[in-house]
Design a protein around this motif. Sequence first.
Motif, PDB file in Angstrom:
ATOM      1  N   LEU A   1      27.215  37.430  40.693  1.00 23.92           N
ATOM      2  CA  LEU A   1      28.154  38.153  39.835  1.00 23.92           C
ATOM      3  C   LEU A   1      27.692  38.709  38.665  1.00 23.92           C
ATOM      4  CD1 LEU A   1      30.131  36.026  40.868  1.00 23.92           C
ATOM      5  CD2 LEU A   1      31.360  36.221  38.815  1.00 23.92           C
ATOM      6  N   PHE A   2      26.207  38.809  37.664  1.00 24.13           N
ATOM      7  CA  PHE A   2      25.210  39.132  36.890  1.00 24.13           C
ATOM      8  C   PHE A   2      24.085  39.607  37.244  1.00 24.13           C
ATOM      9  CE2 PHE A   2      28.990  37.343  34.150  1.00 24.13           C
ATOM     10  CZ  PHE A   2      29.998  38.162  34.507  1.00 24.13           C
TER      11      PHE A   2
ATOM     12  N   ASP B   1      29.476  30.366  34.413  1.00 22.33           N
ATOM     13  CA  ASP B   1      29.441  30.272  33.064  1.00 22.33           C
ATOM     14  C   ASP B   1      28.323  28.917  33.753  1.00 22.33           C
ATOM     15  OD1 ASP B   1      29.861  32.609  31.985  1.00 22.33           O
ATOM     16  OD2 ASP B   1      32.403  32.136  32.046  1.00 22.33           O
TER      17      ASP B   1
ATOM     18  N   ARG C   1      28.204  44.601  33.280  1.00 24.34           N
ATOM     19  CA  ARG C   1      29.677  45.237  32.601  1.00 24.34           C
ATOM     20  C   ARG C   1      30.232  45.997  32.347  1.00 24.34           C
ATOM     21  NH1 ARG C   1      29.056  39.497  29.117  1.00 24.34           N
ATOM     22  NH2 ARG C   1      31.554  39.195  30.464  1.00 24.34           N
ATOM     23  N   PRO C   2      29.920  46.801  33.486  1.00 27.53           N
ATOM     24  CA  PRO C   2      31.197  48.197  32.979  1.00 27.53           C
ATOM     25  C   PRO C   2      32.191  47.440  32.083  1.00 27.53           C
ATOM     26  CG  PRO C   2      30.370  48.112  35.363  1.00 27.53           C
ATOM     27  CD  PRO C   2      29.427  46.687  34.591  1.00 27.53           C
ATOM     28  N   ILE C   3      33.545  48.612  32.353  1.00 23.46           N
ATOM     29  CA  ILE C   3      34.693  48.739  32.711  1.00 23.46           C
ATOM     30  C   ILE C   3      35.666  49.594  33.573  1.00 23.46           C
ATOM     31  CG2 ILE C   3      34.713  47.148  29.984  1.00 23.46           C
ATOM     32  CD1 ILE C   3      35.757  49.979  28.654  1.00 23.46           C
ATOM     33  N   ASP C   4      35.030  50.395  34.688  1.00 25.16           N
ATOM     34  CA  ASP C   4      35.435  50.976  34.931  1.00 25.16           C
ATOM     35  C   ASP C   4      36.810  50.720  35.561  1.00 25.16           C
ATOM     36  OD1 ASP C   4      33.118  49.291  36.146  1.00 25.16           O
ATOM     37  OD2 ASP C   4      33.757  50.763  38.125  1.00 25.16           O
ATOM     38  N   LEU C   5      37.129  49.394  35.698  1.00 25.14           N
ATOM     39  CA  LEU C   5      38.119  48.520  36.930  1.00 25.14           C
ATOM     40  C   LEU C   5      39.089  48.742  35.887  1.00 25.14           C
ATOM     41  CD1 LEU C   5      35.743  45.925  38.775  1.00 25.14           C
ATOM     42  CD2 LEU C   5      36.816  48.043  39.779  1.00 25.14           C
TER      43      LEU C   5
ATOM     44  N   ARG D   1      21.246  37.367  34.923  1.00 25.36           N
ATOM     45  CA  ARG D   1      21.845  36.581  33.971  1.00 25.36           C
ATOM     46  C   ARG D   1      20.713  35.441  34.524  1.00 25.36           C
ATOM     47  NH1 ARG D   1      28.111  34.011  33.919  1.00 25.36           N
ATOM     48  NH2 ARG D   1      27.047  33.217  30.991  1.00 25.36           N
TER      49      ARG D   1
ATOM     50  N   ASN E   1      37.893  31.234  26.917  1.00 28.59           N
ATOM     51  CA  ASN E   1      38.289  31.962  27.363  1.00 28.59           C
ATOM     52  C   ASN E   1      39.565  32.817  28.189  1.00 28.59           C
ATOM     53  OD1 ASN E   1      35.507  33.352  27.415  1.00 28.59           O
ATOM     54  ND2 ASN E   1      34.729  32.707  29.626  1.00 28.59           N
TER      55      ASN E   1
ATOM     56  N   THR F   1      37.505  40.942  38.780  1.00 38.00           N
ATOM     57  CA  THR F   1      37.539  41.341  37.382  1.00 38.00           C
ATOM     58  C   THR F   1      38.243  40.350  36.869  1.00 38.00           C
ATOM     59  OG1 THR F   1      37.490  42.556  35.703  1.00 38.00           O
ATOM     60  CG2 THR F   1      38.559  43.803  37.308  1.00 38.00           C
ATOM     61  N   VAL F   2      38.455  39.146  36.064  1.00 36.01           N
ATOM     62  CA  VAL F   2      38.703  38.175  34.904  1.00 36.01           C
ATOM     63  C   VAL F   2      39.524  38.757  34.055  1.00 36.01           C
ATOM     64  CG1 VAL F   2      38.903  36.444  33.750  1.00 36.01           C
ATOM     65  CG2 VAL F   2      37.188  36.146  35.181  1.00 36.01           C
ATOM     66  N   THR F   3      38.404  39.635  33.048  1.00 37.46           N
ATOM     67  CA  THR F   3      39.153  40.133  31.822  1.00 37.46           C
ATOM     68  C   THR F   3      39.835  41.878  32.490  1.00 37.46           C
ATOM     69  OG1 THR F   3      37.380  41.476  31.752  1.00 37.46           O
ATOM     70  CG2 THR F   3      38.030  39.610  30.018  1.00 37.46           C
TER      71      THR F   3
END
Length: 420
Positions: A329-330, A307, A121-125, A333, A23, A163-165
Amino acid sequence: MDYLQLQGQTPLHGNIPISGAKNASLPLIAMTLLSKTPVHIGNVPEVVDIKTLLKLLQHLGAACSFEDHRITIDTCCLTDTKATYDIVKTMRASILVLGPLLTRFGHCEVSLPGGCAIGQRPIDLHLKALEKMGATITIKSGYVVAEAPDGLVGAAIVFDKITVTGTANIIMAAALARGTTTITNAAREPEVVQLCNVLRQSGIVIEGVGSAYLSIHGTDRALLEMVPFHVIPDRIEAGTYLCAAAITNSTLTLTGVCPAHLETVIAKLEEMGFYCDIGERTITIHPAETIKPVTITTQEYPGFPTDMQAQFMALCTQASGTSTIEERLFENRFMHVSELQRLGADIKLSGHIATITGPTKLSGTDVMATDLRASSALVLAALVAEGETDIHRIYHLDRGYEKLEEKLQTLGAHIKRLKE
Ligand code: UD1
């Protein structure tokens, strides 16, 4: 398709070298899109996710070589800025090319990643932040089409959620933007810190590294020159081997690890009765007299990592008493729960909280891996299960664990890879 076959109940012993962090490598590889010269990266784990991202860059026209954990990437002559669905769908982290491509070229198209086993897991941010930096973003035929013909402009980004990524994407976008970008509620994961540090070594001024408030001064599209560097150790791989030692109540030494990145994980293991001897780059874990139950809530770094949630759930099946694990977080999961139950685990699920009662005698059977970390939880459970366990769909494991079965074999585990 490959599967793993394990014979359980064998104690482990010895030393285990920890690989470079997957990661951390992923954003660092995406970051090479900001460089005008070839970038050399060492200690890169040889896992499928890394190869996938390299393939993506090669499709865009980059020259890449990957040998003996060393990568060289030359993105000087990129011919394309479209990250296509066939690659992105296999790895969500492909979204990490969005910020660098857009900030360097002023336009790009990146496929939407689609569904995921552990949640929406959206990518809106990511998109909202890039819009704030001046990008025009549209979604066309499953693709994020991003335009900023005059380049991105520094802006004040406030992430509603950590958000990490997302943080990594905006840091990279900001590095070549015009002016200063600030990020409030930034992720503080060691992988984000390394990205900042490498960018700093390449001349980018970043303040607040390691904190939740970052300030990045962009170069107005001047490409960077990067010095060679090594990827930090994989704290999740390390945590997984600590759990392998714990669940088999063995003594094991991890080498090439960064103990500071594992503080919460080590604290939980010590709460459960294990003793950890911490060196500068080593951790030796010693058996517990009685494995005690534990309460865990997943959080962003420096909290307990999501994780590591599945691996601790496997471990909790061997604790004397009732443990609880809350996943914050998820939303989905807990796919490993039903597979752990197939091995005999006593786990009750109520919304985001799993209650695990132990110790239970697990017995080997056929189980199916559902996502990367869930798969490693099944390996851990199989290490203590009576008899033989076959773990199917291990391509999930191959995405993120380097030579898992070889490493476990050197520790004395009876594990082999077979073909279906
Ligand atoms: C990264 C890690 C992953 C880890 C996760 C959380 C990589 C390649 N992957 O994933 O292993 O499990 O951090 O530590 O580093 N969210 C939104 N909108 C967004 C972005 C995120 O709502 O635009 C939500 C997610 O659905 C999730 C939470 O924010 O609930 C955290 O996700 P995020 O930190 O972005 O995870 P990743 O970066 O994808």
